[in-house]
Structure formats: structure tokens, C-alpha cells
Design a protein around this motif. Structure first.
Motif, PDB file in Angstrom:
ATOM      1  N   LYS A  36     -65.954 -23.179 -67.839  1.00 33.23           N
ATOM      2  CA  LYS A  36     -65.430 -22.239 -66.850  1.00 33.23           C
ATOM      3  C   LYS A  36     -63.964 -21.875 -67.096  1.00 33.23           C
ATOM      4  O   LYS A  36     -63.438 -20.970 -66.471  1.00 33.23           O
ATOM      5  CB  LYS A  36     -65.560 -22.834 -65.447  1.00 33.23           C
ATOM      6  N   ILE A  37     -63.288 -22.601 -67.981  1.00 30.37           N
ATOM      7  CA  ILE A  37     -61.862 -22.373 -68.243  1.00 30.37           C
ATOM      8  C   ILE A  37     -61.692 -21.130 -69.110  1.00 30.37           C
ATOM      9  O   ILE A  37     -62.370 -20.958 -70.107  1.00 30.37           O
ATOM     10  CB  ILE A  37     -61.236 -23.603 -68.936  1.00 30.37           C
ATOM     11  N   THR A  38     -60.744 -20.269 -68.719  1.00 25.27           N
ATOM     12  CA  THR A  38     -60.464 -19.048 -69.475  1.00 25.27           C
ATOM     13  C   THR A  38     -59.211 -19.223 -70.336  1.00 25.27           C
ATOM     14  O   THR A  38     -58.458 -20.182 -70.167  1.00 25.27           O
ATOM     15  CB  THR A  38     -60.243 -17.856 -68.519  1.00 25.27           C
ATOM     16  N   VAL A  39     -58.986 -18.268 -71.207  1.00 22.74           N
ATOM     17  CA  VAL A  39     -57.758 -18.250 -72.014  1.00 22.74           C
ATOM     18  C   VAL A  39     -56.545 -18.218 -71.092  1.00 22.74           C
ATOM     19  O   VAL A  39     -55.551 -18.914 -71.320  1.00 22.74           O
ATOM     20  CB  VAL A  39     -57.743 -17.034 -72.971  1.00 22.74           C
ATOM     21  N   LEU A  40     -56.622 -17.412 -70.048  1.00 19.31           N
ATOM     22  CA  LEU A  40     -55.492 -17.314 -69.116  1.00 19.31           C
ATOM     23  C   LEU A  40     -55.219 -18.647 -68.420  1.00 19.31           C
ATOM     24  O   LEU A  40     -54.064 -19.019 -68.222  1.00 19.31           O
ATOM     25  CB  LEU A  40     -55.765 -16.222 -68.079  1.00 19.31           C
ATOM     26  N   ASP A  41     -56.270 -19.382 -68.065  1.00 19.89           N
ATOM     27  CA  ASP A  41     -56.097 -20.709 -67.464  1.00 19.89           C
ATOM     28  C   ASP A  41     -55.369 -21.644 -68.426  1.00 19.89           C
ATOM     29  O   ASP A  41     -54.468 -22.385 -68.034  1.00 19.89           O
ATOM     30  CB  ASP A  41     -57.443 -21.330 -67.085  1.00 19.89           C
ATOM     31  N   ARG A  42     -55.775 -21.602 -69.694  1.00 17.80           N
ATOM     32  CA  ARG A  42     -55.125 -22.456 -70.707  1.00 17.80           C
ATOM     33  C   ARG A  42     -53.663 -22.055 -70.884  1.00 17.80           C
ATOM     34  O   ARG A  42     -52.787 -22.906 -71.001  1.00 17.80           O
ATOM     35  CB  ARG A  42     -55.866 -22.355 -72.045  1.00 17.80           C
ATOM     36  N   LEU A  43     -53.405 -20.736 -70.888  1.00 18.16           N
ATOM     37  CA  LEU A  43     -52.023 -20.270 -71.034  1.00 18.16           C
ATOM     38  C   LEU A  43     -51.181 -20.676 -69.820  1.00 18.16           C
ATOM     39  O   LEU A  43     -50.041 -21.116 -69.987  1.00 18.16           O
ATOM     40  CB  LEU A  43     -51.990 -18.754 -71.225  1.00 18.16           C
ATOM     41  N   ARG A  44     -51.719 -20.540 -68.622  1.00 17.44           N
ATOM     42  CA  ARG A  44     -50.973 -20.933 -67.416  1.00 17.44           C
ATOM     43  C   ARG A  44     -50.608 -22.416 -67.459  1.00 17.44           C
ATOM     44  O   ARG A  44     -49.553 -22.811 -66.964  1.00 17.44           O
ATOM     45  CB  ARG A  44     -51.796 -20.649 -66.161  1.00 17.44           C
ATOM     46  N   GLY A  45     -51.461 -23.227 -68.046  1.00 16.11           N
ATOM     47  CA  GLY A  45     -51.175 -24.655 -68.168  1.00 16.11           C
ATOM     48  C   GLY A  45     -50.026 -24.948 -69.115  1.00 16.11           C
ATOM     49  O   GLY A  45     -49.484 -26.052 -69.109  1.00 16.11           O
ATOM     50  N   ALA A  46     -49.635 -23.979 -69.926  1.00 15.07           N
ATOM     51  CA  ALA A  46     -48.558 -24.179 -70.905  1.00 15.07           C
ATOM     52  C   ALA A  46     -47.263 -23.462 -70.522  1.00 15.07           C
ATOM     53  O   ALA A  46     -46.320 -23.438 -71.310  1.00 15.07           O
ATOM     54  CB  ALA A  46     -49.017 -23.698 -72.279  1.00 15.07           C
ATOM     55  N   VAL A  47     -47.192 -22.855 -69.327  1.00 14.54           N
ATOM     56  CA  VAL A  47     -45.970 -22.157 -68.911  1.00 14.54           C
ATOM     57  C   VAL A  47     -44.804 -23.139 -68.948  1.00 14.54           C
ATOM     58  O   VAL A  47     -44.903 -24.263 -68.463  1.00 14.54           O
ATOM     59  CB  VAL A  47     -46.136 -21.533 -67.505  1.00 14.54           C
ATOM     60  N   GLY A  48     -43.711 -22.687 -69.558  1.00 13.81           N
ATOM     61  CA  GLY A  48     -42.524 -23.536 -69.685  1.00 13.81           C
ATOM     62  C   GLY A  48     -42.442 -24.285 -70.993  1.00 13.81           C
ATOM     63  O   GLY A  48     -41.450 -24.953 -71.254  1.00 13.81           O
ATOM     64  N   THR A  49     -43.466 -24.184 -71.840  1.00 17.40           N
ATOM     65  CA  THR A  49     -43.441 -24.878 -73.125  1.00 17.40           C
ATOM     66  C   THR A  49     -43.272 -23.877 -74.265  1.00 17.40           C
ATOM     67  O   THR A  49     -43.518 -22.692 -74.103  1.00 17.40           O
ATOM     68  CB  THR A  49     -44.728 -25.698 -73.357  1.00 17.40           C
ATOM     69  N   VAL A  50     -42.861 -24.381 -75.406  1.00 16.62           N
ATOM     70  CA  VAL A  50     -42.701 -23.548 -76.598  1.00 16.62           C
ATOM     71  C   VAL A  50     -44.055 -23.447 -77.290  1.00 16.62           C
ATOM     72  O   VAL A  50     -44.673 -24.463 -77.611  1.00 16.62           O
ATOM     73  CB  VAL A  50     -41.649 -24.135 -77.554  1.00 16.62           C
ATOM     74  N   ILE A  51     -44.506 -22.225 -77.501  1.00 20.85           N
ATOM     75  CA  ILE A  51     -45.768 -21.987 -78.190  1.00 20.85           C
ATOM     76  C   ILE A  51     -45.526 -20.993 -79.316  1.00 20.85           C
ATOM     77  O   ILE A  51     -44.464 -20.376 -79.408  1.00 20.85           O
ATOM     78  CB  ILE A  51     -46.871 -21.462 -77.242  1.00 20.85           C
ATOM     79  N   ARG A  52     -46.520 -20.847 -80.175  1.00 19.41           N
ATOM     80  CA  ARG A  52     -46.473 -19.827 -81.224  1.00 19.41           C
ATOM     81  C   ARG A  52     -47.755 -19.023 -81.093  1.00 19.41           C
ATOM     82  O   ARG A  52     -48.840 -19.591 -80.952  1.00 19.41           O
ATOM     83  CB  ARG A  52     -46.386 -20.454 -82.612  1.00 19.41           C
ATOM     84  N   ILE A  53     -47.605 -17.691 -81.121  1.00 17.17           N
ATOM     85  CA  ILE A  53     -48.776 -16.833 -81.010  1.00 17.17           C
ATOM     86  C   ILE A  53     -48.913 -15.973 -82.255  1.00 17.17           C
ATOM     87  O   ILE A  53     -47.933 -15.617 -82.895  1.00 17.17           O
ATOM     88  CB  ILE A  53     -48.722 -15.927 -79.755  1.00 17.17           C
TER      89      ILE A  53
END
Length: 182
Positions: A36-53
Motif C-alpha cells: 500500500k506504500i507509494t513513492v510519495l509515502d517513501r519520499l515523505r519519510g525522507a524529508v530533511g535528509t540528503v538524497i540523490r535523484i
């Protein structure tokens, strides 16, 4: 004594079967919840962290994930650039971590690409657009419609003046891959 050993053996087998059944049920439930988890849910869980896209038709970008909208994300790089990226343009996201977070509140779940683009148009900030099938284009976002934006093309280091604008480009938002603002 032999009966005691037999019953003890049967009880341990029964407990092992119950444990295996419970483990299987828990694993099935976990798989169902993860489904049931979406890409947006995963991204919201990483707010405030350094990521690479990795983005279609643009270079990879590394920065702090500052906001996730209903259909886009906002990254801030170490060079004080903001990158607005539609989720549909993502090819891959690295260094997310294991967390997921659903949208909380009516506002967070509804603010999306069009809202953020309209804010950029109000600011009159010079931007660089990355669109499918073409190179980067610089200018100022003049208008944002339901499914398009209009960019007054001019050099990035020049203010948006009638004398500096050499073209007005209409870009369907489905063709937008990323927007960079300094």
C-alpha cells in the motif's frame, strides 16, 4: 516415561507449527501493508535528509529533500539551488532510508506541482527548465495553466525585461522533468 517424552515431543512440534504459522501470517500482513506504500509515502519519510535523484533528461541531483507535494518533490542543494521535480520524471532515488510517511492533513495532500509553479511565477524568479526531449531552457515562468506553463525565455543572468525576452515557450506540465531555481 516414554509417554512423557512422546507428549513433550508432540507439544514442541505443535508449538513449532504455531510459530511457523504465526510467522507466515505476520509476513503476509507485512507484504500487504508494504504493497500500500507509494513513492510519495517513501519520499515523505525522507524529508530533511540528503538524497540523490536521477531525473529523465536532466543530470542527477543531490540535496536535502525539503518538501513533498501530491505529485512532486522539492530539493535544496548545497549551492542554494532549489529543484522542483515531478514524481513522474523520477528515474531513481538513492539514500532514502527505510521510512515511509502518509500525507497528513488536507493541505499537504493537495499541494502539488501546479501550486508550486504558480508560487514561482509570482516570485518572478529566473529558472532553468529541463523538459523531455530537449536541453535546458532559461527564463521566467509567466503563467501556469491547468496543464501547462509559459516561460519567457531570456538569459539566466538578465532580469525579465521585454528587451531581454527572445521567446515565450508553452510547456505542457507532462513534459516538465525538473525546474531549477537559484
Amino acid at each position: 516415561m516414554r509417554w512423557d517424552a512422546l507428549f513433550a515431543d508432540l507439544e514442541s512440534q505443535f508449538e513449532a507449527l504455531q510459530d511457523a504459522e504465526l510467522y507466515g501470517e505476520v509476513a503476509d500482513r507485512i507484504r500487504a501493508e508494504v504493497g500500500k506504500i507509494t513513492v510519495l509515502d517513501r519520499l515523505r519519510g525522507a524529508v530533511g535528509t540528503v538524497i540523490r535523484i536521477e531525473v529523465q533528461d536532466a543530470e542527477p541531483v543531490r540535496g536535502v529533500l525539503t518538501r513533498v507535494g501530491k505529485d512532486c518533490l522539492l530539493l535544496e542543494t548545497e549551492w542554494s539551488e532549489e529543484w522542483l521535480v515531478p514524481v513522474d520524471a523520477l528515474v531513481a532515488v538513492h539514500r532514502l532510508g527505510p521510512w515511509a510517511k502518509p500525507a497528513v492533513g488536507a493541505v499537504e495532500g493537495k499541494l502539488g506541482l501546479a501550486h508550486l509553479l504558480r508560487g514561482i511565477a509570482r516570485d518572478r524568479s529566473p529558472v532553468t527548465l529541463f523538459c523531455s526531449g530537449g536541453g535546458p531552457v532559461t527564463g521566467t515562468v509567466d503563467r501556469v495553466g491547468a496543464d501547462f506553463l509559459e516561460l519567457a525565455e531570456h538569459p539566466l543572468d538578465a532580469p525579465r525585461r521585454r528587451t531581454e525576452v527572445y521567446n515565450v515557450r508553452l510547456v505542457p506540465t507532462r513534459a516538465l522533468r525538473a525546474l531549477r531555481r537559484r
